[in-house]
Design an enzyme around this catalytic site. Structure first.
Site, PDB file in Angstrom:
ATOM      1  N   CYS A 133       0.824  -1.210   0.000  1.00  0.00           N
ATOM      2  CA  CYS A 133       0.000   0.000   0.000  1.00  0.00           C
ATOM      3  C   CYS A 133       0.864   1.268   0.000  1.00  0.00           C
ATOM      4  O   CYS A 133       1.542   1.532  -0.978  1.00  0.00           O
ATOM      5  CB  CYS A 133      -0.992  -0.044   1.155  1.00  0.00           C
ATOM      6  SG  CYS A 133      -2.334   1.123   0.918  1.00  0.00           S
TER       7      CYS A 133
ATOM      8  N   HIS B 167      -3.826  -5.248  -0.186  1.00  0.00           N
ATOM      9  CA  HIS B 167      -3.453  -5.735   1.145  1.00  0.00           C
ATOM     10  C   HIS B 167      -3.487  -7.250   1.223  1.00  0.00           C
ATOM     11  O   HIS B 167      -4.528  -7.831   1.525  1.00  0.00           O
ATOM     12  CB  HIS B 167      -4.385  -5.140   2.206  1.00  0.00           C
ATOM     13  CG  HIS B 167      -4.148  -3.707   2.443  1.00  0.00           C
ATOM     14  ND1 HIS B 167      -3.369  -3.228   3.465  1.00  0.00           N
ATOM     15  CD2 HIS B 167      -4.562  -2.609   1.759  1.00  0.00           C
ATOM     16  CE1 HIS B 167      -3.316  -1.905   3.413  1.00  0.00           C
ATOM     17  NE2 HIS B 167      -4.057  -1.507   2.381  1.00  0.00           N
TER      18      HIS B 167
ATOM     19  N   GLU C  24      -2.445  -8.993   3.510  1.00  0.00           N
ATOM     20  CA  GLU C  24      -2.727  -9.399   4.894  1.00  0.00           C
ATOM     21  C   GLU C  24      -4.219  -9.306   5.201  1.00  0.00           C
ATOM     22  O   GLU C  24      -4.656  -9.729   6.263  1.00  0.00           O
ATOM     23  CB  GLU C  24      -1.933  -8.524   5.879  1.00  0.00           C
ATOM     24  CG  GLU C  24      -2.550  -7.184   6.231  1.00  0.00           C
ATOM     25  CD  GLU C  24      -2.445  -6.131   5.126  1.00  0.00           C
ATOM     26  OE1 GLU C  24      -1.942  -6.455   4.040  1.00  0.00           O
ATOM     27  OE2 GLU C  24      -2.877  -4.983   5.345  1.00  0.00           O
TER      28      GLU C  24
END
Lengths: 1087, 359
Positions: free
Chosen positions: B250, B334, B336
């Site tokens: 990001c 993202h 994650e």
């Protein structure tokens, strides 16, 4: 890193496919309904877009997919291995799609695969490989597959006998759930709490399958579903997840379902999502797949319940819920396309490789019709009984569920504001769910039960219950006002935002003074509008407004301030009102009518606007019209939409009775109704006005009277004699209408069915016996007949027209009768100035004609006669309604060189304990229509299409009253000549012996003597049961109930009408399977 | 019906949306952005990338499953992405006053009160979203009880400095030493590394990390305009001259791009959702990703040694870059997740395997 991309060859290969066979799902039945018309139509559309030639096998003539221009070739033949093989040999397709026609198509495909039919004929199974399908269908291999990737399924043991089932439960412990492998919508499954229940249940289940599963029960766990898509390049998405309001234990088809899930955290949502993708990859799905989970309400523990490697009811719902065309995309993927290659059908600019984001909530509610069946258990559980469903869209749960509860069309006005239920035992109503449970919850809350108490008995997530409780508390605030004068505007707004209708508000505010008139409802409406409380129109755009979308898929909500679209106000909108929830008596046929009306509207350069809320339909597909309002067909909502659209007019005559009922009410609000004037509609619908009119026209009708005391009823029967048909206007319990043969029965029935009074009168009419029933489907313009079709019922009057087997053109009707019927039809059309579709039902005995009913709207048989005559009645009717010139079609029923037979499909096997008997109330759930060279060939094809087989050897006859005994005499002789073994109950056997036909006596179920009918049925020694009830009185019906029910429970074909039985017997004695012609629709030519 | 206070949202273009207050009763200004995710508000609201923003959730029903408790694991809150609610305010349509979940400890409203963050419900969030989509992200303010406040543009401030850790902190004791530049890191990134046998050395955004010993360098997500983090960019330029593997997510992706010489620009209204499709360039392999960013890397400005890694299938914007010869790669989305789909978490393994290759 992701796998290397090297499968581009695959696409090249698949693209070479030029001709594809698609299997449909046949007649609508419980567990397999309109959703497969929708998915099949989408698949055919996708194939067509790619220039692939399509061949469709589906005997369901009322569907949209079996219409011109959708498939290139259509075969109205049974979807069974025998017929599909014949069609493959004839058409030589290169590929076949098995996953768009429900379990019927899938099972048929598996069978053909096992017989090497595809291999031997060089037909490639497109999409998900058949081995993958088989892996998901066989429980043991399914569990093994999941074990390989450490995915947990419910502990379960596959067994082949009841003894083994009892052993298995020693390991698993009670309660357990029983499932039969390879069946539709949970057929032959259920919960068992003890050995007795287990024995009973497993015996039944073995009638459907030779393998059953005994599983740990996860009652009370959340039930969550994901719709997953995978392409041949291993790209995966989950298009939608759904959460059942009713926890595990109630089949998802029987549950209220919301999308997206509401009570799952991010961790839970994505854990199950990731598992879905893991599973679909491991199994090797190419296309669409449904994964069902049980989720522990107290941890993140889960179990996989099942995987459906095909389009399903849930996938149709998910498509409508999200705007993502799953079936369309799945068909493209089957041809070898990659997801990123396909565009998002809604935005047209973004990719189809994405996961829809919703900015609304949808709520699906099942529609049951259990009241139509005698003796049926109203409890709902792990197997499906509902016949249809609705989907409501809102921006709050309260709004969506209240809309939905109105949509199901059972005279409910929402969660509250309904007629008080018979209170009964609330505790039982909560813990043992029936079709009324949601209303039991309402009653409990109104009586002060707490959310916690209701949770204890239902295990429905407290979040849902709290929301429902919110509706109840808002209602009590509303009730604290008695007029609109001091009614607070914020409360009014809040009420509308939580889904209250103007009707509910009127009832809660005006209380006893509210009698349900439109004037009273209008009072609320005007008050509301003057305070600027009006609904906003919102789009369903798949991306929650993130990207611009020119979507025409709309709904209305009070949880919003601005409309997403701008209105033209050019007077070019034509609104077509759809049919609402599928139910017994109104289903896919009206969807066909609606879709065809929309097409004509579009062709005539008007803006086609649809209102409907049934997720199983093609008419709620947003590319079928210029603007789709997925919303209520209520008086209030229809007016809301009419006010927005300012249309040229509204078409109320193609969606069945639901829109027809709105005609006069809308007319009173100055809404332009297209076609026949609403006053005429009212004259046909109102029994008195209609009767008066027939008298004036000197047209005969069965004698009838509306009576409000028992003594009046007796006076009437003294005059006209028995039997009579009785229809109570208000039913307390038991059947809604019935035929009674004598005074005692009449008395009994009146007591059981209703309290006769001024407020609740009964209509009693003379019941005509041994009389033919004839249907006239027609279209008129300004009272002049333009097109018509006369069909004849095989059964005599007394069998509901929706349950009757119909032939067109008529075969056994006098020419004079046809002439008279046409003449009367002309008179009625002229008198009512009909402009549009209509249907009249006649009784004919000798050349004596009586009118029983007239509906100034399209009827159930419109698609059937339109397709047989190859003349689209709806197209003509719509043109007339739009005032476009039409010509009389030059074809008439006398030009046909073939015969069409429409046969009903029953779903009694789904309805535990229901008596599979035909009467004056309709009980079939679907129908087929087949074409034959002659009457008997057509009847054979259609009977085979609704699940009958040509019996192998043994036939059981229990032939009822003298008349039907005689009726069946010739056909019994024929059976004997063909070396069938006849078994008969005592009286029937005696009668046969007297006429020189030998049969073996089987004793009645209640007899201790051997051999017994029930043993023969249970041991599958009988191939066909013919059981004709003596007369239609209750006591007689119960006499042979056990034979009929056993036949149904053991999956043995059953016929209960002598004329139909006789026709079927002659048909299969005349023709063998090999004699049946394999011809597509277009091969049947006119003279 | 709950008794609540009137509140309104006023946008810099003068639009007014009236609603009612929940959470903290106080006025607040910031940049109005929308997110189309349908779940995951405890995670989103604690995502430091939302610093300074008034967050609109397009999914109308919010608060259903409450908010979990403050248990910790590895010195991080177990169920949240940072130590506190990062958004300035929350804007929704229908608030669930009653919540239910086995893991919930309090209501969303109570949690917002605790963190002094106002919420407003009863808003036509779809109309608001369309407005932002058409006009681009706008400044706005939530006014509770008619207490007016000034507009505030968070992008003129160095938000990263606000959310970044103040002092170095070390997590775990694994084989791989990963130096994590914290520009507003989400806990789940650290959790992923810890699950892969790593030691995470978390340092402030402007920390001069060249004296540290590490096997791999990671640049985290974070709020605001990447150009504000000039110190980080300068530090990264040095790292680019070496061969130690680098991974960024990001804002980390944007910073590495800037360090390499590429340019970034502000998107009209950003990508904030769980359903962003990205394509692995040169293949037909696509992934559904979770995203939260307002700025993007301009593909056309990538220096010669760099290539585009992933592309957004909806609008063709850049979703990742990688170095043609060195073990450097970054992604805009993202992997994650938390909240969102975890389809791309293989990128953590990919990074670890690059570390392995060098050992």
């Amino acid at each position: 890193m992701p796998r290397v991309w090297s499968e581009l060859k695959l696409k090249e290969m698949e693209n070479k496919i030029q001709k594809v066979l698609v299997l449909g799902s046949g007649a609508l039945k419980i567990g397999e309904a309109g959703e497969f018309d929708y998915s099949g139509s989408q698949a055919l559309k996708a194939l067509k877009e790619e220039g692939v030639e399509t061949v469709l096998i589906n005997p369901n003539i009322a569907t949209v997919q079996t219409s011109e221009k959708i498939a290139d070739k259509i075969y109205f033949l049974p979807v069974t291995p025998y017929f599909v093989e014949k069609v493959i040999k004839k058409e030589k397709p290169e590929g076949v799609l098995l996953s768009f026609g429900g379990q019927t198509a899938l099972n048929c495909g598996i069978e053909l695969f096992k017989q090497d039919v595809f291999k031997n004929n060089n037909v490639k199974v497109l999409g998900t490989p058949i081995q993958s399908i088989m892996d998901t269908e066989n429980r043991e291999s399914f569990v093994n597959k999941l074990d390989e990737i450490d995915v947990v399924s419910a502990r379960s043991m596959a067994v082949n006998s009841t003894e083994k089932a009892l052993e298995a439960v020693k390991e698993l412990g009670f309660p357990v759930i029983i499932r039969a492998a390879y069946t539709l919508g949970g057929q032959g499954s259920g919960f068992c709490n003890n050995e007795e229940e287990l024995t009973e249940m497993s015996e039944k289940a073995f009638a459907y399958s030779n393998q059953i599963l005994v599983e740990e029960s996860l009652k009370g766990w959340k039930e969550i579903e994901y719709e997953v898509v995978r392409d041949a390049y291993d790209n995966c998405i989950t298009v939608c997840n759904m959460e059942n309001f009713d926890p595990l234990g109630i089949h998802t088809g029987e549950s209220i379902v919301v999308a997206p899930s509401q009570t799952l955290t991010n961790a839970e949502y994505h854990k199950l999502r990731q598992l879905s993708i893991k599973i679909i990859r491991h199994i090797g799905i190419v296309g669409e797949c449904n994964v069902q989970y049980a989720l522990d309400p107290n941890s993140e523990d889960y179990r996989i319940i099942e995987v459906n490697a095909r389009l399903s009811r849930s996938s149709a719902l998910a498509s409508k819920a999200t705007g993502y065309p799953l079936a369309f995309v799945a068909a493209k993927l089957a041809l070898g396309f990659a997801l990123p290659d396909i565009k998002n059908a809604v935005t047209k600019t973004t990719s189809a490789f994405f996961e829809p984001s919703l900015d609304y909530i949808v709520c699906k509610i099942p529609r049951w019709d259990l009241g139509k069946f005698l003796g049926v258990s109203k409890e709902i559980g792990s197997s499906m009984k509902s016949v249809g469903e609705v989907m409501a869209i809102g921006r709050s749960f309260e709004e969506a569920i209240q809309k939905g509860l109105r949509m199901i069309g059972q005279a409910m006005h929402g969660f509250v504001g309904n007629k008080e239920l018979e209170s009964g035992d609330i505790k039982k109503g909560l813990s043992q769910p029936t079709d009324m449970r949601i209303f039991v919850i309402a009653t409990a809350m109104l009586q002060g039960w707490t959310v916690e108490e209701i949770f204890d008995l239902t295990k429905i997530d407290r979040w849902f219950l709290e929301k429902l409780s919110n509706i109840v508390s808002i209602n009590s605030k509303i009730e604290s006002y008695n007029s609109l004068i001091d009614f607070p505007i914020p409360l009014l707004k809040k009420a509308k935002q939580t889904g209250f209708s103007d009707f509910q508000l009127a009832r809660s505010i005006f209380k006893e003074a509210f009698i349900g008139t439109d004037e009273q409802i209008q009072e609320i409406r005007s008050f509301r509008k003057s305070n600027n409380i009006i609904p906003a129109v919102k789009q369903i755009d798949t991306l929650a407004a993130e990207y611009p979308a020119q979507t025409n898929y709309l709904y209305l909500t009070y949880n919003g301030d601005t409309n997403d679209i701008e209105y033209e106000n050019d007077g070019r909108s034509v609104i077509v009102l759809g049919s609402g929830a599928y139910r017994i008596g109104s289903s896919v046929e009206f969807d066909w009518c609606s879709v065809n009306a929309l097409e004509t509207v579009k062709e005539q350069n008007y803006r086609s606007v649809m209102i409907n809320y049934n997720p199983e339909t093609v008419s709620t597909d947003y590319d079928i019209c210029d603007r789709l309002y997925f919303d209520e067909l209520s008086y209030e909502r229809t007016l809301d939409i009419i006010e927005l659209e300012s249309p040229k007019g509204v078409i109320v005559s193609v969606g069945g009775q639901t829109p027809n009922n709105l005609a006069i009410r809308l007319h009173n609000q100055k809404v332009p109704i297209l076609g026949t004037s609403p006053e005429s509609i009212d004259r046909a619908e109102n029994r008195y006005k209609f009767s008066q009119m027939l008298d004036n026209l000197v047209v005969d009708q069965p004698e009838w009277k509306e009576l409000s005391s028992i003594s009046d009823v007796f006076e009437f029967t003294d005059n006209v004699g028995f039997p009579v048909m009785v229809r109570p206007s208000y039913v307390l319990s038991g059947a809604a209408m019935n035929v009674v043969s004598n005074k005692e029965e009449l008395e009994h029935f009146l007591k059981m069915a209703a309290n006769v009074s001024k407020k609740y009168p009964v209509v009693v009419s003379k019941f005509m016996e041994n009389t033919k029933e004839i249907e006239m489907d027609a279209v008129a313009k300004n009272g002049k007949l333009i097109a018509y079709a006369i069909s004849e019922h095989i059964e005599f009057a007394g069998v509901h027209s929706g349950d009757a087997t119909m032939m067109f053109p008529p075969q056994k009707v006098y020419v004079e009768t046809v002439r008279r019927i046409k003449r009367i039809t002309n008179h009625i059309a002229n008198e009512l100035k009909i402009s549009g579709p209509f249907n009249i039902q006649y009784l004919a005995k000798d050349n004596d004609i009586k009118v029983i009913e007239c509906n100034l709207r399209a009827s159930r048989s419109f698609p059937f006669v339109s397709k047989i005559l190859k003349t689209n009645f709806i197209d003509i009717a719509t043109k007339i309604m739009l005032d476009v010139p039409v010509e009389k079609p030059d074809k008439s029923l006398f030009d046909l060189e073939y015969i069409g037979v429409k046969a009903p499909q029953f779903s009694f096997s789904r309805l535990a304990k229901a008596d599979p008997i035909l009467g004056v109330d309709m009980s079939s759930t679907g129908e087929v229509g087949c074409i034959g060279e002659d009457y008997y060939e057509a009847i054979l094809k259609s009977m085979l299409s609704v699940g009958y087989n040509i019996p192998k050897k043994n036939i059981l006859l229990s032939t009822g009253p003298a008349r039907s005994k005689i009726e069946l005499l010739n056909s019994s002789k024929l059976l004997k000549e063909r070396n069938y073994n006849l078994f008969a109950t005592k009286g029937s056997s005696q009668f046969l012996a007297e006429n020189g036909i030998k049969s073996t006596v089987l004793y009645w179920p209640d007899s201790k003597e051997q051999p017994n009918t029930l043993d023969y049925i249970k041991n599958q020694k009988i191939d066909l049961v013919i059981n004709i009830p003596k007369n239609l009185s209750q006591d007689e019906l119960y006499n042979d109930y056990h034979i009929r029910r056993a036949a149904v429970d053991h999956n043995i074909p059953l016929i209960t009408n002598a004329r139909l039985a006789s026709a079927f017997i002659i048909a299969f004695c005349k023709y063998s399977m090999d004699d049946i012609t394999i011809k597509s629709w277009d091969e049947y030519k006119m003279d | 019906m709950e008794q609540t206070t009137n509140a309104k949202l006023i946008l810099e273009d003068g639009s007014i949306f009236k609603g009612r207050s929940f959470g903290f009763e106080g006025s607040k200004a910031g940049e109005v952005v929308f997110n189309t995710a349908m779940t995951g508000y405890p995670e989103s609201l604690t995502d430091p990338s939302y610093k300074g923003q008034l967050l609109v959730l397009t999914y109308p029903l919010v608060g259903n499953y409450g908010v979990p408790g403050s248990e910790t694991e590895n010195e991080m809150l177990k169920f949240f992405e940072s130590e506190k609610v990062q958004v300035s305010a929350l804007i929704i349509s229908d608030y669930s006053f009653k919540y239910n979940h086995w893991n919930a400890e309090k209501s969303l409203s109570d949690w917002l009160i605790e963190h002094k963050v106002p919420g407003i419900y009863g808003i036509d969030t779809r109309a608001l979203t369309k407005l932002i989509r058409e006009k681009g992200c706008m400044l706005g303010k939530i006014i509770v009880n008619d207490e007016d406040c000034e507009y505030y543009d968070p992008n003129i401030n160095n938000l990263v400095a606000d959310v970044s850790i103040k002092e170095k902190q070390v997590y775990g004791n694994g084989k791989h030493k990963i130096l994590l530049i914290d520009c507003g890191v989400k806990n789940n990134i650290i959790r992923y590394f810890l699950s892969k046998d790593a030691t995470v050395i978390r340092v402030p955004w402007d920390y001069d990390f060249h004296k540290e010993k590490y096997d791999g360098l990671f640049i985290s997500n974070g709020p605001g305009n990447p150009e504000m983090c000039d110190t980080t960019i300068t530090n990264l330029q040095k790292a680019l001259n070496q061969d130690t593997p680098i991974f960024g997510i990001c804002l980390g992706h944007q910073l590495l791009a800037l360090a390499s010489g590429a340019k970034t620009y502000k998107l009209k209204y950003g990508h904030r959702s769980h359903n962003q499709p990205v394509l692995l360039n040169g293949t037909k392999k696509g992934y559904i990703t979770s995203q939260n960013h307002g700025f993007a890397v301009d593909d056309d400005t990538l220096p010669e040694q760099w290539e585009s890694f992933f592309t957004n299938l909806n609008d063709d914007t850049n979703e990742g870059i990688k170095h043609k010869s060195k073990p450097f790669f970054t992604v805009q989305f993202h992997p994650e997740a938390s909240s969102g789909p975890t389809d791309t978490d293989f990128l953590f393994d990919e990074f670890i395997s690059k570390l392995d290759e060098r050992q």
